[in-house]
Write an enzyme that holds these catalytic residues in place. Structure first.
Site, mmCIF file in Angstrom:
data_model
loop_
_atom_site.group_PDB
_atom_site.id
_atom_site.type_symbol
_atom_site.label_atom_id
_atom_site.label_comp_id
_atom_site.label_asym_id
_atom_site.label_seq_id
_atom_site.Cartn_x
_atom_site.Cartn_y
_atom_site.Cartn_z
ATOM 1 N N ASP A 1 0.850 -1.193 0.000
ATOM 2 C CA ASP A 1 0.000 0.000 0.000
ATOM 3 C C ASP A 1 0.881 1.236 0.000
ATOM 4 O O ASP A 1 1.987 1.217 0.551
ATOM 5 C CB ASP A 1 -0.917 0.015 1.233
ATOM 6 N N GLY B 1 -26.076 1.900 1.938
ATOM 7 C CA GLY B 1 -25.004 2.882 1.839
ATOM 8 C C GLY B 1 -23.665 2.191 1.755
ATOM 9 O O GLY B 1 -23.561 1.049 1.328
ATOM 10 N N GLY C 1 -36.561 0.112 5.427
ATOM 11 C CA GLY C 1 -35.960 1.029 6.384
ATOM 12 C C GLY C 1 -35.261 2.182 5.711
ATOM 13 O O GLY C 1 -35.680 2.663 4.647
ATOM 14 N N PHE D 1 -17.105 -10.859 -3.118
ATOM 15 C CA PHE D 1 -18.511 -10.704 -2.758
ATOM 16 C C PHE D 1 -18.630 -10.539 -1.238
ATOM 17 O O PHE D 1 -19.412 -11.212 -0.581
ATOM 18 C CB PHE D 1 -19.314 -11.919 -3.225
ATOM 19 N N CYS E 1 -19.923 0.573 -1.581
ATOM 20 C CA CYS E 1 -20.126 -0.462 -2.582
ATOM 21 C C CYS E 1 -21.382 -0.244 -3.417
ATOM 22 O O CYS E 1 -21.311 0.208 -4.551
ATOM 23 C CB CYS E 1 -20.173 -1.810 -1.874
ATOM 24 N N LYS F 1 -23.719 0.471 8.344
ATOM 25 C CA LYS F 1 -24.330 -0.801 8.696
ATOM 26 C C LYS F 1 -23.702 -1.278 9.996
ATOM 27 O O LYS F 1 -22.631 -0.793 10.385
ATOM 28 C CB LYS F 1 -24.138 -1.844 7.592
#
Length: 473
Positions: free
Chosen positions: A30, A259, A255, A151, A262, A325
């Site tokens: 990185d 967000g 609800g 995924f 992704c 989340k």
């Protein structure tokens, strides 16, 4: 095997740690020196359940190391996983591929003959083909390129890497497919299915999957709006519809909406790429999916205003949740934080609590007040908003909160708290999709959403995607 992971954001750090966990020798790369130093010292720079343990074991065993040098990465071995971010372009809907291009360009001069670069980042279809030509132009004619989309769900990323529901190998040769089968041999032996295909199909699989999930979420939120108009209960509706095996119950949780780094940017990038290919009308429905999702934020603010008496100025609002989340400290495109910021702009005094994301939320929205405990967030509140579905909030005792608030009014924007428990304690309970429905749920209706429900950008979104945004859901 010896392999490198280029990019150590959410996707890359998890992939590197998991590959070391199953026995490979891994070098993470990185350009962020502080992040690299933290990872090398065995410290996770973000919250992801289970990652700290894997990182500690990997670095202690010597199977997992980190560097900022692409030259070192090229000499380390011939297999390189590309895990850099592909955020939304600042000037449009498409994916910003600068980090992907920079990683390939930087790695190309150091590749050994026959090296294989495996993309995991979420990219528009045709990217692998374009990068192959770029490698050739950069003087790496013997390098190969494949695509192995991820995924992952933030909050479940370790499990999704070690026990995925499928693996997809997009390759241009049997050699590349065999290399990937060897990398994932422990997973394949345990019964994880894999699909071998071309690179274009592999790239589209991820875009199609995220678009379908976003469609399910926005569909049930559209039904919630209809339910409010008709006096119906969207949670019972979803429960009944979910029994149909052709539809399924997961991701039918009405609800505040989705967000993170992704789904929002991926459905927009898909629309942009389809338009470039001349088939924009085929995915035009994604624009409405996006709009429905954003509308949930506006509806939440409108309902909170009504519950506060029709005026927000000076009203004290407790916000439970800042992360996009649960089981994450990620506040990028967080619906919860977007709602909190909008309430503040309209004059409310907003105090936010989150089990993990307060530091990131404070950096993104310093104008808000923050509390280290739920009870402190709720002190003197005129309305309490439940905006991120943490298990800690589902376990709250409303009787204990009643003496703390100014008015016992709850807006459950995640539809996961038990309305009967709160109304029995004397609270006024409100939720999107249940405004005209009886407070008492049916006895066989689950009070909590399924664990894989994710929680997107909006005109109100306080946080822009970061340069190293992960490609995970």
């Amino acid at each position: 095997m010896k392999l490198t992971v280029i990019g150590t954001g959410y996707l890359g750090a998890v992939h590197a740690a998991c590959m070391a966990e199953i026995g490979h020798e891994v070098l993470g790369v990185d350009i962020d020196e502080a992040k690299t130093a933290a990872l090398a010292a065995g410290r996770t720079p973000f919250y992801e359940p289970g990652l700290q343990e894997l990182l500690t074991r990997g670095t202690a065993s010597g199977r997992l190391r980190f560097t900022t040098s692409l030259r070192e990465a090229g000499r380390f071995g011939g297999l390189h996983f590309l895990c850099v971010g592909t955020p939304q372009r600042p000037d449009g809907l498409g994916a910003d591929l600068r980090h992907v291009d920079a990683a390939v360009d930087g790695l190309a001069p150091h590749l050994i003959p026959g090296a294989l670069i495996v993309g995991k980042s979420t990219v528009p279809v045709g990217t692998a083909e374009r990068l192959t030509a770029r490698l050739r132009a950069a003087g790496a004619p013997e390098a190969h390129l494949a695509w192995n989309p991820e995924f992952l769900r933030e909050g479940h990323a370790v499990m999704d890497t070690l026990r995925p529901d499928r693996l997809v190998f997009g390759t241009g040769s049997r050699l590349a497919e065999n290399v990937l089968r060897e990398v994932y041999a422990p997973l394949i032996r345990s019964g994880v299915p894999y699909v071998a295909t071309d690179t274009a199909t592999a790239e589209l699989v991820k875009m199609a999957a995220n678009s379908f999930l976003a469609t399910k979420i926005s569909f049930i939120n559209a039904m919630a709006e209809v339910c409010d108009a008709a006096g119906a209960d969207v949670t019972v509706l979803a429960h009944a519809v979910g029994y149909d095996h052709r539809i399924g119950r997961s991701f039918l949780n009405a609800g505040l909406g989705f967000g993170g780094g992704c789904l929002p940017k991926d459905i927009r990038a898909f629309r942009a790429r389809a338009a470039e290919l001349g088939v924009g009308p085929a995915v035009a429905f994604l624009a409405e999916i996006d709009e429905i999702n954003l509308r949930q934020r506006r509806r939440t603010v409108e309902l909170a205003t009504r519950l506060a008496g029709g005026e927000l100025t000076g009203r004290r609002i407790a916000v439970l949740g800042a992360a996009f989340k649960p089981e994450s400290d990620d506040v990028r495109d967080s619906p919860a934080l977007a709602v909190a910021a909008r309430l503040h702009r309209e004059g409310a005094v907003v105090r936010v609590h989150d089990p993990q994301a307060v530091d990131n939320a404070r950096a993104a929205c310093p104008q808000l007040d923050y509390a280290a405990r739920v009870d402190k967030a709720c002190e003197g509140a005129d309305v309490v908003l439940h905006l991120t579905d943490w298990a800690e909030y589902r376990a709250l005792d409303p009787d204990a909160l009643t003496p703390l608030v100014c008015r016992p009014v709850l807006l459950d924007a995640r539809n996961s708290l038990d309305p009967d428990v709160w109304t029995r304690a004397g609270w006024r309970y409100a939720a999107l999709g249940r405004l005209g429905a009886p407070a008492q749920p049916s006895s066989d209706t689950p009070a909590q959403p399924s664990p894989d429900a994710p929680d997107q950008p909006s005109p109100d979104a306080p946080v822009q995607p970061s340069p190293d945004a992960p490609a995970s859901a």
